[in-house]
Design a protein around this motif. Structure first.
Motif, PDB file in Angstrom:
ATOM      1  N   GLU A 108       0.828  -1.207   0.000  1.00  0.00           N
ATOM      2  CA  GLU A 108       0.000   0.000   0.000  1.00  0.00           C
ATOM      3  C   GLU A 108       0.862   1.257   0.000  1.00  0.00           C
ATOM      4  N   GLU A 109       1.927   1.248   0.807  1.00  0.00           N
ATOM      5  CA  GLU A 109       2.823   2.403   0.858  1.00  0.00           C
ATOM      6  C   GLU A 109       3.505   2.630  -0.489  1.00  0.00           C
ATOM      7  N   LYS A 110       3.876   1.531  -1.138  1.00  0.00           N
ATOM      8  CA  LYS A 110       4.512   1.645  -2.449  1.00  0.00           C
ATOM      9  C   LYS A 110       3.553   2.248  -3.470  1.00  0.00           C
ATOM     10  N   GLU A 111       2.297   1.768  -3.447  1.00  0.00           N
ATOM     11  CA  GLU A 111       1.303   2.294  -4.387  1.00  0.00           C
ATOM     12  C   GLU A 111       1.026   3.768  -4.126  1.00  0.00           C
ATOM     13  N   ARG A 112       0.934   4.147  -2.844  1.00  0.00           N
ATOM     14  CA  ARG A 112       0.704   5.551  -2.508  1.00  0.00           C
ATOM     15  C   ARG A 112       1.877   6.429  -2.952  1.00  0.00           C
ATOM     16  N   LYS A 113       3.089   5.921  -2.773  1.00  0.00           N
ATOM     17  CA  LYS A 113       4.273   6.680  -3.176  1.00  0.00           C
ATOM     18  C   LYS A 113       4.292   6.870  -4.692  1.00  0.00           C
ATOM     19  N   GLU A 114       3.944   5.801  -5.424  1.00  0.00           N
ATOM     20  CA  GLU A 114       3.919   5.905  -6.885  1.00  0.00           C
ATOM     21  C   GLU A 114       2.896   6.942  -7.345  1.00  0.00           C
ATOM     22  N   LYS A 115       1.732   6.957  -6.706  1.00  0.00           N
ATOM     23  CA  LYS A 115       0.710   7.942  -7.072  1.00  0.00           C
ATOM     24  C   LYS A 115       1.191   9.353  -6.743  1.00  0.00           C
ATOM     25  N   SER A 116       1.774   9.510  -5.548  1.00  0.00           N
ATOM     26  CA  SER A 116       2.265  10.835  -5.146  1.00  0.00           C
ATOM     27  C   SER A 116       3.348  11.332  -6.095  1.00  0.00           C
ATOM     28  N   ASP A 117       4.289  10.456  -6.443  1.00  0.00           N
ATOM     29  CA  ASP A 117       5.366  10.840  -7.358  1.00  0.00           C
ATOM     30  C   ASP A 117       4.824  11.201  -8.740  1.00  0.00           C
ATOM     31  N   LYS A 118       3.793  10.480  -9.168  1.00  0.00           N
ATOM     32  CA  LYS A 118       3.203  10.737 -10.482  1.00  0.00           C
ATOM     33  C   LYS A 118       2.576  12.133 -10.528  1.00  0.00           C
ATOM     34  N   PHE A 119       1.783  12.470  -9.500  1.00  0.00           N
ATOM     35  CA  PHE A 119       1.157  13.786  -9.451  1.00  0.00           C
ATOM     36  C   PHE A 119       2.205  14.893  -9.297  1.00  0.00           C
ATOM     37  N   LYS A 120       3.232  14.631  -8.508  1.00  0.00           N
ATOM     38  CA  LYS A 120       4.273  15.639  -8.280  1.00  0.00           C
ATOM     39  C   LYS A 120       5.052  15.917  -9.574  1.00  0.00           C
ATOM     40  N   LYS A 121       5.363  14.847 -10.301  1.00  0.00           N
ATOM     41  CA  LYS A 121       6.087  15.015 -11.560  1.00  0.00           C
ATOM     42  C   LYS A 121       5.257  15.803 -12.559  1.00  0.00           C
ATOM     43  N   LYS A 122       3.972  15.504 -12.629  1.00  0.00           N
ATOM     44  CA  LYS A 122       3.080  16.236 -13.533  1.00  0.00           C
ATOM     45  C   LYS A 122       3.019  17.708 -13.143  1.00  0.00           C
ATOM     46  N   ALA A 123       2.967  17.972 -11.827  1.00  0.00           N
ATOM     47  CA  ALA A 123       2.921  19.357 -11.356  1.00  0.00           C
ATOM     48  C   ALA A 123       4.200  20.102 -11.710  1.00  0.00           C
ATOM     49  N   GLU A 124       5.336  19.455 -11.579  1.00  0.00           N
ATOM     50  CA  GLU A 124       6.608  20.095 -11.916  1.00  0.00           C
ATOM     51  C   GLU A 124       6.663  20.447 -13.399  1.00  0.00           C
ATOM     52  N   GLU A 125       6.120  19.572 -14.248  1.00  0.00           N
ATOM     53  CA  GLU A 125       6.071  19.879 -15.685  1.00  0.00           C
ATOM     54  C   GLU A 125       5.161  21.077 -15.954  1.00  0.00           C
ATOM     55  N   GLN A 126       4.055  21.156 -15.237  1.00  0.00           N
ATOM     56  CA  GLN A 126       3.126  22.266 -15.425  1.00  0.00           C
ATOM     57  C   GLN A 126       3.709  23.575 -14.904  1.00  0.00           C
ATOM     58  N   ILE A 127       4.493  23.504 -13.818  1.00  0.00           N
ATOM     59  CA  ILE A 127       5.150  24.708 -13.309  1.00  0.00           C
ATOM     60  C   ILE A 127       6.129  25.238 -14.349  1.00  0.00           C
ATOM     61  N   ALA A 128       6.879  24.331 -14.945  1.00  0.00           N
ATOM     62  CA  ALA A 128       7.842  24.735 -15.971  1.00  0.00           C
ATOM     63  C   ALA A 128       7.139  25.342 -17.184  1.00  0.00           C
ATOM     64  N   ALA A 129       5.913  24.873 -17.454  1.00  0.00           N
ATOM     65  CA  ALA A 129       5.158  25.393 -18.601  1.00  0.00           C
ATOM     66  C   ALA A 129       4.340  26.629 -18.243  1.00  0.00           C
ATOM     67  N   GLY A 130       4.404  27.044 -16.973  1.00  0.00           N
ATOM     68  CA  GLY A 130       3.669  28.231 -16.546  1.00  0.00           C
ATOM     69  C   GLY A 130       2.212  27.974 -16.209  1.00  0.00           C
ATOM     70  N   LYS A 131       1.796  26.725 -16.161  1.00  0.00           N
ATOM     71  CA  LYS A 131       0.411  26.381 -15.822  1.00  0.00           C
ATOM     72  C   LYS A 131       0.310  26.192 -14.305  1.00  0.00           C
TER      73      LYS A 131
END
Length: 236
Positions: A108-131
């Motif tokens: 469960e912890e692994k799955e939660r970490k994967e989800k958190s990392d996925k959302f965080k990575k997407k957010a970092e891409e959006q920050i770089a794009a100004g979104k």
């Protein structure tokens, strides 16, 4: 009497195996093996059997009394073995349950970490794009699945993105100086080259301006003028 005495010696789930052999013309040898039903420990096979040898008359008189000590003693040993096996089974079951629970928690912890990392990575891409607005949405999702340590890091990143969004916003700054108002500036009148023309214009303006001189209204006009007869009790 024999079976009554044997019944008093035996406990629950105990087996008594009697082996009788005629070793001489009038001599019998009796071996008694004590076992316990359901016991898996092979150590029970190493318990020395009780053995009695004598003529039938002697065995009738003293055999059951001779069993009074070895059978209960062997039975107590077997009972301890069975209790140990039961405790071992319980411990093993608990160990399996604990391992299964640990594996489940780690999964469960692994799955939660994967989800958190996925959302965080997407957010970092959006920050770089100004979104920045979309980035805040994904950062909140990332914080939802993150552990305590990563939650603090994501919270700091959220605050940084929010600060960037407030830059240039009327609601993101506090006025520190006095407000500046623009005053209407009346355009200057055109200046003629000659003084004579200026004087003539002034004369003409004075003649045309009805408010340049005070005009006294006749009494009959005052009586008819509403404004002249207004009292002080007005809205103005």
């Amino acid at each position: 009497m024999f079976f009554q005495q044997i019944n008093q010696m035996m406990g629950q789930d105990t087996d008594l195996i009697l082996t009788i052999r005629k070793t001489d013309e009038n001599v019998l040898t009796v071996a008694v093996i004590t076992k316990m039903n359901g016991l898996q420990d092979q150590a029970q096979h190493y318990i020395t059997p009780f053995t009695a040898t004598g003529i039938p008359e002697e065995l009738d008189q003293g055999f059951t009394s001779a069993l009074a000590q070895p059978v209960p003693k062997a039975q107590g040993l077997l009972t301890n073995m069975k209790q140990f096996e039961h405790q071992l089974e319980v411990a093993e079951a608990n160990s399996k349950a604990a391992k299964a629970e640990k594996d489940k928690k780690e999964k469960e912890e692994k799955e939660r970490k994967e989800k958190s990392d996925k959302f965080k990575k997407k957010a970092e891409e959006q920050i770089a794009a100004g979104k920045l607005g979309d980035a805040m949405v994904n950062l909140r999702q990332a914080r939802l699945y993150a552990n305590d340590l990563n939650k603090k890091k994501i919270t700091l990143l959220l605050e940084d993105v929010q600060a960037k969004m407030c830059q240039g916003s009327l609601f993101g700054k506090t006025a520190t100086g006095s407000s500046v108002t623009q005053q209407a500036v009346r355009p200057p009148a055109s200046i003629d080259d000659t003084d004579n023309n200026e004087d003539d214009d002034d004369d003409e303006n004075e003649e045309e301006d009805p408010y340049n001189e005070i005009i006294d209204f006749p009494e009959e006009c005052r009586a008819k003028d509403i404004c002249q007869n207004m009292t002080n009790q007005t809205l103005f």
